[in-house]
Design a protein around this motif. Structure first.
Motif, PDB file in Angstrom:
ATOM      1  N   VAL A  99     -25.142 -70.123  15.539  1.00  0.00           N
ATOM      2  CA  VAL A  99     -26.269 -71.057  15.487  1.00  0.00           C
ATOM      3  C   VAL A  99     -27.239 -70.632  14.387  1.00  0.00           C
ATOM      4  N   SER A 100     -27.412 -69.325  14.209  1.00  0.00           N
ATOM      5  CA  SER A 100     -28.271 -68.821  13.127  1.00  0.00           C
ATOM      6  C   SER A 100     -27.723 -69.245  11.763  1.00  0.00           C
ATOM      7  N   TRP A 101     -26.422 -69.182  11.614  1.00  0.00           N
ATOM      8  CA  TRP A 101     -25.784 -69.663  10.378  1.00  0.00           C
ATOM      9  C   TRP A 101     -26.111 -71.137  10.152  1.00  0.00           C
ATOM     10  N   PHE A 102     -25.894 -71.926  11.177  1.00  0.00           N
ATOM     11  CA  PHE A 102     -26.114 -73.364  11.069  1.00  0.00           C
ATOM     12  C   PHE A 102     -27.568 -73.680  10.722  1.00  0.00           C
ATOM     13  N   ILE A 103     -28.513 -73.025  11.387  1.00  0.00           N
ATOM     14  CA  ILE A 103     -29.935 -73.301  11.163  1.00  0.00           C
ATOM     15  C   ILE A 103     -30.337 -72.938   9.731  1.00  0.00           C
ATOM     16  N   SER A 104     -29.914 -71.768   9.257  1.00  0.00           N
ATOM     17  CA  SER A 104     -30.268 -71.364   7.893  1.00  0.00           C
ATOM     18  C   SER A 104     -29.645 -72.297   6.865  1.00  0.00           C
ATOM     19  N   PHE A 105     -28.377 -72.668   7.074  1.00  0.00           N
ATOM     20  CA  PHE A 105     -27.720 -73.588   6.148  1.00  0.00           C
ATOM     21  C   PHE A 105     -28.434 -74.940   6.134  1.00  0.00           C
ATOM     22  N   LYS A 106     -28.841 -75.424   7.301  1.00  0.00           N
ATOM     23  CA  LYS A 106     -29.533 -76.712   7.372  1.00  0.00           C
ATOM     24  C   LYS A 106     -30.842 -76.659   6.602  1.00  0.00           C
ATOM     25  N   ARG A 107     -31.598 -75.579   6.777  1.00  0.00           N
ATOM     26  CA  ARG A 107     -32.877 -75.450   6.077  1.00  0.00           C
ATOM     27  C   ARG A 107     -32.672 -75.384   4.570  1.00  0.00           C
ATOM     28  N   LEU A 137     -30.087 -76.589   2.875  1.00  0.00           N
ATOM     29  CA  LEU A 137     -29.594 -77.883   2.406  1.00  0.00           C
ATOM     30  C   LEU A 137     -30.717 -78.903   2.279  1.00  0.00           C
ATOM     31  N   VAL A 138     -31.553 -79.005   3.309  1.00  0.00           N
ATOM     32  CA  VAL A 138     -32.643 -79.992   3.269  1.00  0.00           C
ATOM     33  C   VAL A 138     -33.638 -79.656   2.161  1.00  0.00           C
ATOM     34  N   GLY A 139     -34.063 -78.402   2.088  1.00  0.00           N
ATOM     35  CA  GLY A 139     -35.011 -78.012   1.050  1.00  0.00           C
ATOM     36  C   GLY A 139     -34.445 -78.190  -0.341  1.00  0.00           C
ATOM     37  N   PHE A 140     -33.174 -77.838  -0.521  1.00  0.00           N
ATOM     38  CA  PHE A 140     -32.527 -77.951  -1.831  1.00  0.00           C
ATOM     39  C   PHE A 140     -32.378 -79.413  -2.248  1.00  0.00           C
ATOM     40  N   LEU A 141     -31.970 -80.280  -1.326  1.00  0.00           N
ATOM     41  CA  LEU A 141     -31.814 -81.700  -1.653  1.00  0.00           C
ATOM     42  C   LEU A 141     -33.164 -82.343  -1.970  1.00  0.00           C
ATOM     43  N   LEU A 142     -34.196 -81.994  -1.208  1.00  0.00           N
ATOM     44  CA  LEU A 142     -35.529 -82.521  -1.508  1.00  0.00           C
ATOM     45  C   LEU A 142     -36.002 -82.074  -2.888  1.00  0.00           C
ATOM     46  N   ALA A 143     -35.708 -80.816  -3.233  1.00  0.00           N
ATOM     47  CA  ALA A 143     -36.084 -80.315  -4.563  1.00  0.00           C
ATOM     48  C   ALA A 143     -35.353 -81.073  -5.661  1.00  0.00           C
TER      49      ALA A 143
END
Length: 266
Positions: A70-78, A80-86
């Motif tokens: 779950v830690s993997w998933f949460i970090s990857f999600k953060r 991905l979202v931050g990178f796409l917004l950038a």
């Protein structure tokens, strides 16, 4: 066997030959030196766990742990979202800064004033500004990649030779055609470089933010290992972060190859 077809054995031989043996040897050598340094207690390695201890900790405590994955998933999600917004905000901003002198004179001074601020310096403000920790961490992750992506696009646009634009205008090309046929292809390498640099910085920032302002993610997992004085957990977290960053770079590289197929043609 029909001509032109490759047998299963030949495929395995080709895969075996394509392995990066030098890179694999370097990884094995790294762990071997680490093991020897721990055995002989070389220069501060007295308190560092051996590779075998780290592997044992991973298989016994983390491999089948829901919290770890779950830690993997949460970090990857953060990330991905931050990178796409950038990307969504940084690419257009860089294009506007490079193509509009008026927009450049109006916005660039503010941009240059904010750009040197380290992403982690935004942590207190983001906690106050965003109603949830998740929103603040994604914002900090976004900041980490945003300025790098924008400045790379801006430099890419500014590097376009003005003679090419003048020639296109003299042949009757309008603004949209110049943008589509000259500017956009010219900045694709800058976009690729911005993506590669941005994804690395994004991981650095999200891990630090998770240590400061989160109760989940790989960064928090690593921090908990430090707080509980369990060095094997810390190193498991560090290796996990490194591997996650590597996977992200591989994904970005796949997109880069699709964006610039001419660069990778043999």
């Amino acid at each position: 066997m029909p001509s032109g077809k490759i047998s299963l054995a030949d495929r395995w031989i080709m895969k075996f030959a394509s392995i990066n043996w030098r890179g694999l040897s370097a990884v094995i050598g790294f762990f071997l030196v680490w093991q020897l340094a721990v055995i002989f207690e070389f220069a501060g390695f007295q308190e560092i766990p051996s590779p075998w201890q780290v592997i044992n900790t991973f298989f016994s405590d983390f491999l089948f742990s829901d919290k770890y994955w779950v830690s993997w998933f949460i970090s990857f999600k953060r990330v991905l979202v931050g990178f796409l917004l950038a990307q969504i905000m940084g690419v257009p901003l860089g294009l506007f800064l490079g193509t509009s002198p008026t927009f450049y004179r109006l916005v660039f001074p503010v941009f240059e004033m904010l750009r040197p601020i380290p992403p982690l310096a935004w942590v207190p403000l983001s906690i106050l500004f965003w109603p949830t920790n998740e929103g603040s961490i994604i914002f900090i992750t976004f900041i980490g990649a945003f300025f790098i992506i924008t400045i790379n696009i801006f430099d890419g646009v500014r590097s376009i030779k003005k003679e090419h634009v003048w020639l296109a205008r003299s042949l009757g090309a309008g603004n949209f055609r110049i943008f589509h046929k000259i500017m956009l292809p010219a900045v694709i390498p800058a976009i690729a470089v911005g993506m590669t640099l941005g994804i690395a910085v994004t991981w650095n920032v999200v891990i630090a933010a998770e240590m400061i302002a989160s109760d989940s993610g790989l960064g928090r997992l690593t921090w908990e290992g430090y707080v509980s004085s369990t060095p094997p957990v810390v190193i498991v977290g560090m290796i996990s972060i490194g591997f996650a960053g590597y996977l992200s770079t591989v994904i970005v590289d796949i997109f880069e190859r699709r964006m610039m197929p001419w660069k990778y043609k043999k």
